[in-house]
Scaffold this active site. Structure first.
Site, PDB file in Angstrom:
ATOM      1  NE  ARG A   1      -3.824   0.005   0.497  1.00 46.47           N
ATOM      2  CZ  ARG A   1      -5.073   0.052  -0.017  1.00 46.47           C
ATOM      3  NH1 ARG A   1      -5.615  -1.025  -0.571  1.00 46.47           N
ATOM      4  NH2 ARG A   1      -5.766   1.153   0.015  1.00 46.47           N
ATOM      5  CB  VAL A   2       1.189   4.177  -2.086  1.00 50.94           C
ATOM      6  CG1 VAL A   2       2.080   3.312  -2.972  1.00 50.94           C
ATOM      7  CG2 VAL A   2      -0.186   4.376  -2.733  1.00 50.94           C
ATOM      8  CG  ASP A   3      -3.665   3.621   1.202  1.00 51.46           C
ATOM      9  OD1 ASP A   3      -3.018   2.643   1.617  1.00 51.46           O
ATOM     10  OD2 ASP A   3      -4.801   3.509   0.703  1.00 51.46           O
ATOM     11  CG  ASP A   4      -1.297   6.706   6.201  1.00 49.16           C
ATOM     12  OD1 ASP A   4      -0.133   6.307   6.021  1.00 49.16           O
ATOM     13  OD2 ASP A   4      -1.612   7.900   6.246  1.00 49.16           O
TER      14      ASP A   4
END
Ligand code: WTA
Length: 696
Positions: free
Chosen positions: A562-565
């Site tokens: 994932r590149v998000d949280d």
């Protein structure tokens, strides 16, 4: 009346699409997959078997079908859909979409104008074709020796009875029904009973807490819940009914009343021992057998919602992902058929729980649409001994095993002897989903479990995508450990940089999807704006997946995470914001920040930084009670692995938490913190480091 496809041979559309590829291919028979970059290749004899079944003999075959699917999606999916039963056929211009926020409302419409019912296509269609006595479910209970076999005919009757009960308590087309059950046959049966009526099911994984269950019931206004008196997970009892009671109380306090609870009696909590709300609670065993075993299906529009499934994002409350009926049905069936080489009567086992999307698409709908025989296992993989799964594979003669990297790693850690004790010669296809599979686990699965005979199908997809998006097809091209390889039919992946510029060739970037596809998320329950903002506002005209990805010179896609949280714990999606909110709701905590860290078995673990209130002690008791708060607000699976006491959190002058720094501190990479001078108070970094703990 049923107008189309009723008498058509099963899956004729799929076969037609397959034949299309098959004809041109005979000449390329000699194409033998070669090992590249340590890639593993199954023996040619096995590949021939797959090719004969799927009709896809090589990458060139695939490319041809893929081009067709992307250039003419209406025609491609229309051909396949013709193999299903529709009450009314879709309109000629049925395939339309807009993914560009700037051109108006984001939408997807597929098979528009058509009317069908997925429960009919999962059950009645097969029974009418003479499969009534074929096993549909082979259920294995938590303890060895507990088992249940149900044929397609029996499942159909039970689904009708439950549907009739739902009708008797006032459930109508479009109503939401909550399902909170352990992995017993009644779980997929309850789902199918809802869809038979056009009611929208909202399955809540039985590991979620009362608060989470209440929140989900309130959000979709479900007034009926189907549950059980209890459950067993290994040697642990799960007090399901008490959780439901607590959830109903929380919901009532917030003004939402649960009118009826249908309760399956589970041996873990027999009648006398189960708390009861008179007037609301009804025993399944009293109410359902008394119902009629037939029930007319409710034909619904292809774009009518089929189900809701809540999932976590990087911000806010969980989102109710809405899936459509027609597109989802055709997508689920087609991906299950091709990715797992699934044919009617095959014994197939997906180890996921129906509480997650994998259980929806590849335990309930996909395999049933393909008339497979489904193994369902209620318990945990190492119970009572580490060979339980292999014992089930041997006993049921499982052909396809679809599971998750976290489980593979847990099983690998037990040693090979447990696996080798059991005959696995029935296995042909091994699947993986939920998180990146590390090459070591991949090899163990391929070499030890599958004896180098079974392709490993590493499938990348999401709750929102509904069905597999990137995946190998068995035997069609060489696999590569850790790579999901190539996009499924109709899926157009693109890699972009952080400005949204499309990148070409071998490269790395953020994974987005360009065109729509049949099982695409249609909206978020009650909040179409949030749907548009979450998935379509990051990059113009593209569906934003939240995943990073690499593409090599073979065109293979490898998901990097994932590149998000969002954190992926044992293949379960956990939103950092939700865990932080649960911690912050605890009186001792002033502020919390959560990051994901590598975990040997779970893939990612949850690492929480907690700033305590002035008068609070960073004691063991406080740590335990903070973890208990997360269990209570979300569920046990979201419990932090580490609590790191922090005197404060590193923030920019505008108040934004610098998670980049927290991620580094969590893995002892103090020398890689980078520039901390932009922090409002740079001294907080050293203070946090000095309080480091090791609990993972
Ligand atoms: C991750 C599960 C790498 C990814 C079906 C995605 C994967 C998230 C893979 C969705 C895979 C899923 N390789 N990563 N084969 N499959 N993921 O919604 O980060 O529970 O965005 O759906 O899991 O999780 P979800």
């Amino acid at each position: 009346a049923v107008l189309t496809g009723h008498l058509a041979p099963q899956l004729s559309g799929l076969e037609r699409a397959g034949a299309l590829a098959g004809s041109a291919i005979l000449a390329r028979r000699s194409t033998v997959a070669t090992s590249q970059e340590g890639g593993a290749v199954v023996p040619d004899t096995v590949q021939v078997e797959y090719r004969a079944r799927t009709g896809i003999h090589s990458r060139a075959d695939y490319e041809r079908m893929y081009r067709h699917s992307v250039d003419d999606p209406a025609g491609f999916w229309g051909d396949i859909a013709a193999g299903f039963v529709w009450e009314r056929r879709w309109a000629p211009d049925h395939f339309s979409y807009n993914l560009d926020l700037q051109s108006g409302r984001v939408s997807t419409r597929i098979f528009a104008g058509g009317r069908t019912n997925i429960a009919f296509n999962c059950l009645d269609r097969h029974v009418e074709a003479g499969r009534g006595s074929q096993p549909c479910f082979l259920w294995e209970g938590n303890d060895v020796g507990q088992e249940r076999k149900m044929t397609y005919g029996e499942v159909l009757q039970e689904v009708c009875r439950v549907a009739n009960w739902l009708k008797s308590v006032g459930v109508r087309k479009g109503d939401a029904v909550a399902i909170y059950l352990p992995l017993i046959c009644e779980l997929p049966i309850a789902m199918l009973a809802c869809t038979r009526l056009g009611a929208v099911h909202s399955v809540v994984f039985a590991g979620f807490s009362a608060d989470s269950l209440a929140q989900r019931c309130i959000d979709c206004r479900s007034r009926v819940i189907i549950t059980a008196s209890g459950g067993m997970r290994g040697s642990k009892r799960v007090e399901l009914k008490q959780i439901v009671d607590a959830a109903a109380k929380v919901a009532a306090e917030k003004g939402h009343k649960i009118h009826k609870a249908l309760v399956v009696e589970h041996p873990a909590a027999p009648r006398g021992k189960c708390p009861w709300a008179r007037g609301r609670d009804v025993w399944y065993g009293d109410a359902v057998p008394a119902q009629q075993a037939t029930c007319q299906v409710e034909w619904v529009d292809a774009e009518d919602p089929l189900f809701l499934l809540y999932t976590s994002g990087s911000t806010g409350n969980p989102k109710g992902v809405v899936h459509s009926t027609g597109g989802y049905m055709v997508g689920a069936a087609t991906t299950a058929k091709y990715c797992f080489d699934l044919q009617p009567g095959d014994v197939y086992w997906c180890t996921a729980d129906c509480g997650w999307i994998t259980g929806h698409t590849y335990l309930a709908y996909g395999p049933l649409l393909n008339a497979a025989t489904n193994v369902i296992y209620e318990g945990v993989p190492l119970h009572p001994q580490p060979d339980r799964m292999w014992q089930i594979v041997e006993k049921c003669k499982v052909r396809t095993l679809y599971t998750a990297p976290t489980l593979i790693r847990a099983l690998e850690a037990q040693g090979d002897t447990w696996v080798k004790k059991h005959d696995r010669s029935s296995l042909r296809v091994l699947g993986s989903v939920g998180e990146p599979i590390n090459p070591r686990a991949w090899r163990w699965l391929f070499e030890v479990v599958g004896e180098r005979r079974c392709p490993v199908i590493d499938t990348w997809w999401q709750t929102e995508t509904g069905t597999v998006m990137i995946s190998p097809l068995p035997g069609a091209w060489p696999e590569s450990p850790g790579s999901a390889t190539l996009p499924f039919f109709g899926v157009v992946p693109v890699l972009v940089n952080d400005k949204g510029k499309e990148l070409h060739g071998a490269t790395e970037g953020i994974l987005c999807i360009k065109q729509t596809w049949p099982a695409a998320i249609r909206t978020i329950k009650g909040d179409h704006k949030r749907f548009e903002q979450t998935y379509f506002s990051t990059f113009k005209g593209l569906y934003f997946t939240g995943d990073g990805c690499r593409r090599d010179d073979r065109g293979y896609y490898t998901i990097t995470g994932r590149v998000d949280d969002v954190i992926n714990v044992s293949g379960h999606r956990v939103g950092t914001a939700e865990v932080e909110a649960a911690l912050a709701a605890h009186g001792a905590c002033v502020e919390a920040a959560v990051v994901g860290v590598e975990h040997k078995i779970k893939g990612q673990g949850i690492y929480a930084y907690v700033a305590l209130a002035q008068d609070e002690e960073p004691s063991e008791a406080t740590r335990k009670s903070l973890i208990a708060a997360v269990r209570q607000h979300i569920g046990a699976f979201a419990a932090p692995d580490v609590i790191h006491w922090a005197p404060g959190l590193p923030k920019t002058r505008s108040g934004k938490i610098m998670r980049r720094i927290l991620r580094k501190i969590a893995v002892n990479a103090d020398s890689e913190l980078g520039d901390v001078s932009t922090l409002a108070d740079p001294s907080v970094v050293q203070a946090i480091i000095s309080m480091r703990v090791t609990q993972l």
